[in-house]
Design a protein around this motif. Structure first.
Motif, PDB file in Angstrom:
ATOM      1  N   ILE A  64       0.795  -1.037   0.240  1.00  0.00           N
ATOM      2  CA  ILE A  64       0.020   0.085  -0.056  1.00  0.00           C
ATOM      3  C   ILE A  64       0.974   1.360   0.044  1.00  0.00           C
ATOM      4  CG2 ILE A  64      -1.740  -1.088   1.108  1.00  0.00           C
ATOM      5  CD1 ILE A  64      -1.154   0.472   3.555  1.00  0.00           C
ATOM      6  N   ASN A  65       0.128   2.345  -0.412  1.00  0.00           N
ATOM      7  CA  ASN A  65       0.676   3.823  -0.111  1.00  0.00           C
ATOM      8  C   ASN A  65      -0.201   4.273   0.891  1.00  0.00           C
ATOM      9  OD1 ASN A  65       2.567   3.444  -2.313  1.00  0.00           O
ATOM     10  ND2 ASN A  65       1.138   4.360  -3.655  1.00  0.00           N
ATOM     11  N   GLN A  80       5.179   4.519   1.174  1.00  0.00           N
ATOM     12  CA  GLN A  80       5.076   4.444  -0.116  1.00  0.00           C
ATOM     13  C   GLN A  80       5.328   2.917  -0.579  1.00  0.00           C
ATOM     14  OE1 GLN A  80       3.678   6.623  -2.493  1.00  0.00           O
ATOM     15  NE2 GLN A  80       3.218   7.639  -0.758  1.00  0.00           N
ATOM     16  N   ALA A  81       4.650   2.128  -1.125  1.00  0.00           N
ATOM     17  CA  ALA A  81       4.996   0.949  -1.314  1.00  0.00           C
ATOM     18  C   ALA A  81       5.197  -0.022  -0.425  1.00  0.00           C
ATOM     19  CB  ALA A  81       5.918   0.584  -2.716  1.00  0.00           C
ATOM     20  N   VAL A  82       4.468   0.108   0.935  1.00  0.00           N
ATOM     21  CA  VAL A  82       4.881  -0.596   2.007  1.00  0.00           C
ATOM     22  C   VAL A  82       4.054  -1.843   1.974  1.00  0.00           C
ATOM     23  CG1 VAL A  82       4.668  -0.484   4.540  1.00  0.00           C
ATOM     24  CG2 VAL A  82       4.986   1.489   3.245  1.00  0.00           C
ATOM     25  N   PRO A  83       4.799  -3.069   2.316  1.00  0.00           N
ATOM     26  CA  PRO A  83       4.233  -4.310   2.664  1.00  0.00           C
ATOM     27  C   PRO A  83       3.642  -4.498   3.898  1.00  0.00           C
ATOM     28  CG  PRO A  83       6.596  -4.730   2.448  1.00  0.00           C
ATOM     29  CD  PRO A  83       6.173  -3.254   2.253  1.00  0.00           C
ATOM     30  N   LEU A  84       2.569  -4.944   4.345  1.00  0.00           N
ATOM     31  CA  LEU A  84       2.195  -4.997   5.813  1.00  0.00           C
ATOM     32  C   LEU A  84       1.097  -6.213   5.910  1.00  0.00           C
ATOM     33  CD1 LEU A  84       0.542  -1.284   6.416  1.00  0.00           C
ATOM     34  CD2 LEU A  84       2.886  -2.363   7.109  1.00  0.00           C
ATOM     35  N   LEU A 143      -4.678   0.637  -2.401  1.00  0.00           N
ATOM     36  CA  LEU A 143      -4.158  -0.835  -2.159  1.00  0.00           C
ATOM     37  C   LEU A 143      -3.684  -1.073  -3.409  1.00  0.00           C
ATOM     38  CD1 LEU A 143      -4.244  -3.582  -0.909  1.00  0.00           C
ATOM     39  CD2 LEU A 143      -6.507  -3.791  -1.720  1.00  0.00           C
ATOM     40  N   LEU A 144      -2.237  -1.178  -3.665  1.00  0.00           N
ATOM     41  CA  LEU A 144      -1.579  -1.494  -4.762  1.00  0.00           C
ATOM     42  C   LEU A 144      -1.418  -3.140  -5.178  1.00  0.00           C
ATOM     43  CD1 LEU A 144       1.591   0.672  -4.121  1.00  0.00           C
ATOM     44  CD2 LEU A 144       0.046   1.279  -5.247  1.00  0.00           C
TER      45      LEU A 144
END
Length: 190
Positions: A64-65, A80-84, A143-144
């Protein structure tokens, strides 16, 4: 034989029955209002840009961003472009993200009881209060991508193996030294 004593019933004053029923109705409504007020507020998800396709599951890893704000608009975190991994997030965040669809941008409002609760959230390095206790939170989330936790772990292992292989081969793809294009002549010493 049994004797029954008769007692005369007094007539009800005009309008008394209506007042009695109004009192009962007001008491019921007041009780319902108090009960409703005691129910904690839920997580709200508002689509800013609607996504498409399926939604992530409760144990998935999302990419996600995001921007996290307090209710007054103060930004406390962004990425930015964080995996959780959703099952490791605060309950309200996970509850909201599973209602989102890939490619969408959403505003997620989390009440404090589903966020960080009554205690202050502090910056671990400075000790400064970042989120005051009892704060409701507002996140803008894009949600990327999302995938299962198992798929994410497998992809991370593959990336680590590729990086180790690159280091063993001289640090760059194809064995070229880092920074020098493949097939370039060596730089003469000066």
């Amino acid at each position: 034989m049994t004797e029954v004593t008769r007692v005369p019933i007094q007539p009800i004053a005009k309008g008394s029955l209506t007042k009695l029923w109004l009192g009962v109705i007001l008491a019921v409504l007041a009780g319902a209002g108090l009960a409703w007020a005691a129910v904690p507020a839920g997580v709200e998800v508002k689509a800013l840009t609607e996504g498409t396709g399926p939604s992530p599951g409760a144990t998935d890893v999302v990419l996600i961003n995001y921007t996290g704000k307090l209710a007054d608009g103060t930004v406390f975190d962004e990425g930015q472009a964080v995996p959780l991994q959703l099952d490791q997030m605060i309950p309200g965040f996970s509850e909201g993200v599973v209602k989102m669809k890939k490619g969408g941008k959403y505003e997620l409002t989390i009440p404090s009881d589903k966020g960080y609760g009554a205690e202050d959230k502090r910056n671990p390095q400075t000790g400064e209060v970042v989120i005051p206790g009892g704060s409701d939170l507002v996140f803008e989330v894009e949600l990327l991508e999302f995938m299962s936790a198992e798929d994410y772990q497998m992809r991370m292992q593959m990336m680590q193996q590729m990086m180790q292989q690159q280091q063993q081969d001289g640090g760059a793809p194809g064995g070229a030294p880092q920074g020098a294009p493949q097939g370039a002549p060596p730089i003469p010493p000066q």
